[in-house]
Design an enzyme around this catalytic site. Sequence first.
Site, PDB file in Angstrom:
ATOM      1  CD  GLU A   1      -1.765   1.509   2.807  1.00  0.00           C
ATOM      2  OE1 GLU A   1      -1.744   2.745   2.817  1.00  0.00           O
ATOM      3  OE2 GLU A   1      -1.678   0.803   3.817  1.00  0.00           O
TER       4      GLU A   1
ATOM      5  CB  VAL B   1      -6.507  -0.600   3.192  1.00  0.00           C
ATOM      6  CG1 VAL B   1      -7.109  -1.992   3.130  1.00  0.00           C
ATOM      7  CG2 VAL B   1      -5.276  -0.583   4.110  1.00  0.00           C
TER       8      VAL B   1
ATOM      9  CG  ASP C   1     -14.408   8.903  10.131  1.00  0.00           C
ATOM     10  OD1 ASP C   1     -14.312   8.068   9.214  1.00  0.00           O
ATOM     11  OD2 ASP C   1     -13.521   9.733  10.393  1.00  0.00           O
TER      12      ASP C   1
ATOM     13  CE  LYS D   1      -4.952   3.659  10.118  1.00  0.00           C
ATOM     14  NZ  LYS D   1      -4.622   2.787   9.004  1.00  0.00           N
TER      15      LYS D   1
ATOM     16  CE  LYS E   1      -6.638   8.534   3.866  1.00  0.00           C
ATOM     17  NZ  LYS E   1      -6.855   8.863   5.288  1.00  0.00           N
TER      18      LYS E   1
ATOM     19  CB  SER F   1     -11.917   3.157   7.235  1.00  0.00           C
ATOM     20  OG  SER F   1     -11.118   2.983   6.085  1.00  0.00           O
ATOM     21  CB  ALA F   2     -13.895   3.734   2.071  1.00  0.00           C
ATOM     22  CG  ASP F   3      -9.353   0.849   4.594  1.00  0.00           C
ATOM     23  OD1 ASP F   3      -9.329   1.489   3.526  1.00  0.00           O
ATOM     24  OD2 ASP F   3      -8.469   0.927   5.482  1.00  0.00           O
TER      25      ASP F   3
HETATM   26  N1  PSU Z   1      -1.461   1.501   8.026  1.00  0.00           N
HETATM   27  C1  PSU Z   1      -0.465   2.261   8.580  1.00  0.00           C
HETATM   28  N2  PSU Z   1      -0.484   3.609   8.298  1.00  0.00           N
HETATM   29  C2  PSU Z   1      -1.451   4.186   7.476  1.00  0.00           C
HETATM   30  C3  PSU Z   1      -2.480   3.382   6.902  1.00  0.00           C
HETATM   31  C4  PSU Z   1      -2.422   2.031   7.217  1.00  0.00           C
HETATM   32  O1  PSU Z   1       0.400   1.753   9.318  1.00  0.00           O
HETATM   33  O2  PSU Z   1      -1.398   5.402   7.235  1.00  0.00           O
HETATM   34  C5  PSU Z   1      -3.539   4.021   5.990  1.00  0.00           C
HETATM   35  C6  PSU Z   1      -4.162   2.974   5.070  1.00  0.00           C
HETATM   36  O3  PSU Z   1      -3.983   3.453   3.766  1.00  0.00           O
HETATM   37  C7  PSU Z   1      -5.621   2.935   5.436  1.00  0.00           C
HETATM   38  C8  PSU Z   1      -5.851   4.362   5.813  1.00  0.00           C
HETATM   39  O4  PSU Z   1      -6.430   2.513   4.356  1.00  0.00           O
HETATM   40  O5  PSU Z   1      -4.686   4.619   6.637  1.00  0.00           O
HETATM   41  C9  PSU Z   1      -7.185   4.557   6.513  1.00  0.00           C
HETATM   42  O6  PSU Z   1      -7.627   5.873   6.291  1.00  0.00           O
HETATM   43  P1  PSU Z   1      -9.152   6.282   6.631  1.00  0.00           P
HETATM   44  O7  PSU Z   1      -9.280   6.039   8.097  1.00  0.00           O
HETATM   45  O8  PSU Z   1      -9.254   7.750   6.254  1.00  0.00           O
HETATM   46  O9  PSU Z   1     -10.016   5.385   5.803  1.00  0.00           O
HETATM   47 MN    MN Z   2     -12.729   8.295   7.617  1.00  0.00          MN
END
Ligand code: PSU
Ligand code: MN
Length: 324
Positions: free
Chosen positions: A46, A127, A159, A180, A107, A161-163
């Site tokens: 990624e 992701v 909120d 996370k 991003k 994540s779209a993941d």
């Molecule tokens: N893993 C890490 N650091 C990161 C991410 C993952 O150790 O920065 C990233 C990935 O790309 C994941 C994104 O998809 O953070 C999630 O962002 P959001 O919460 O805005 O969906």
């Molecule tokens: Mn988000």
Amino acid sequence: MPQNTSERTPEHTPGPTQDDTRRYAPVLSDEAGAAIAARRPVVALESTIIAHGLPRPRNLQVAMELEELVRSEGAVPATVAVLDGRAHVGLDKAGLERVAGDPAIRKLGHRDLAPALAAGTSGATTVSATAFLAARAGLRVFATGGLGGVHREWTRNQDESADLRLLARTGITVVCAGVKSILDVPATLQRLETLGVGVLGYGTGYFPGFYLSSSGEPVDWTVRTPEEVAEVMRAREALGGPESALIVANPVPEKDQLDPATHDRVLAEALDACRERGIVGQAVTPFLLDQLMRRTEGASLEANLAAVRGNVRLAARIAAAAVR
Ligand code: PSU
Ligand code: MN
């Protein structure tokens, strides 16, 4: 050339023209393409973690180190990103340098891919976008740090994540250190269950906590070797599903984790700062990761890197076991 022109009706959307396919289909690196054709192991990596998750200039070093780690395990790395409106699965050194060094790099989640391609923009893939592109290019294994998920204040801002939704409909094996720890981990695990995303604890009965070896939440399935993961992949393929991702949740070694008391204290401060400054949307996760790094004087960064390295090494071993 348009296909089936004679059959086209208002309800029947024609497929892409050859010209559109040439412009917009993901470009697989020669090396990754040759490896897939020869049934040799390939690991997708990624790029958002590189562009927006780690500080410059260390991020470029890390990007190259992770690729080297995949090679040292006998697999081929394919870092995914969008450069000048082309989606790449597998970058060369110049591509990695742009992802790591270009301050304008965006991003991109999966919903951002088409607008980014159409506008000729460059961006790092999260992701969701990485899994989407890697699966379309025929890759089966993907490594990252920690997945996105349900944020702690979901009831206030919804909120998530779209993941998660993308992993619910993409059949790829994702090696990560859980989700996370800035997130609501129990809520995220519930969502993964609802969405039908498979979760395996790697060498643990507990879901890892990204910076921490354990989130304290149990997992239903534990595997102990790359071969066992590959066996689950084979069983899914033979079953014909489900069409969702398989998460291999690999804990950061305890000796490399962030001190749990420090983690909890600093995270509470970082969440307050996020609320006070009104940070929302895509900026939330990079902001929190950066806050943790500053407030732990770099200790969270070391734990994050240890987690990512372990995941990348394991992903290469799983990819190797899956082609045997
Ligand atoms: N893993 C890490 N650091 C990161 C991410 C993952 O150790 O920065 C990233 C990935 O790309 C994941 C994104 O998809 O953070 C999630 O962002 P959001 O919460 O805005 O969906
Ligand atoms: Mn988000």
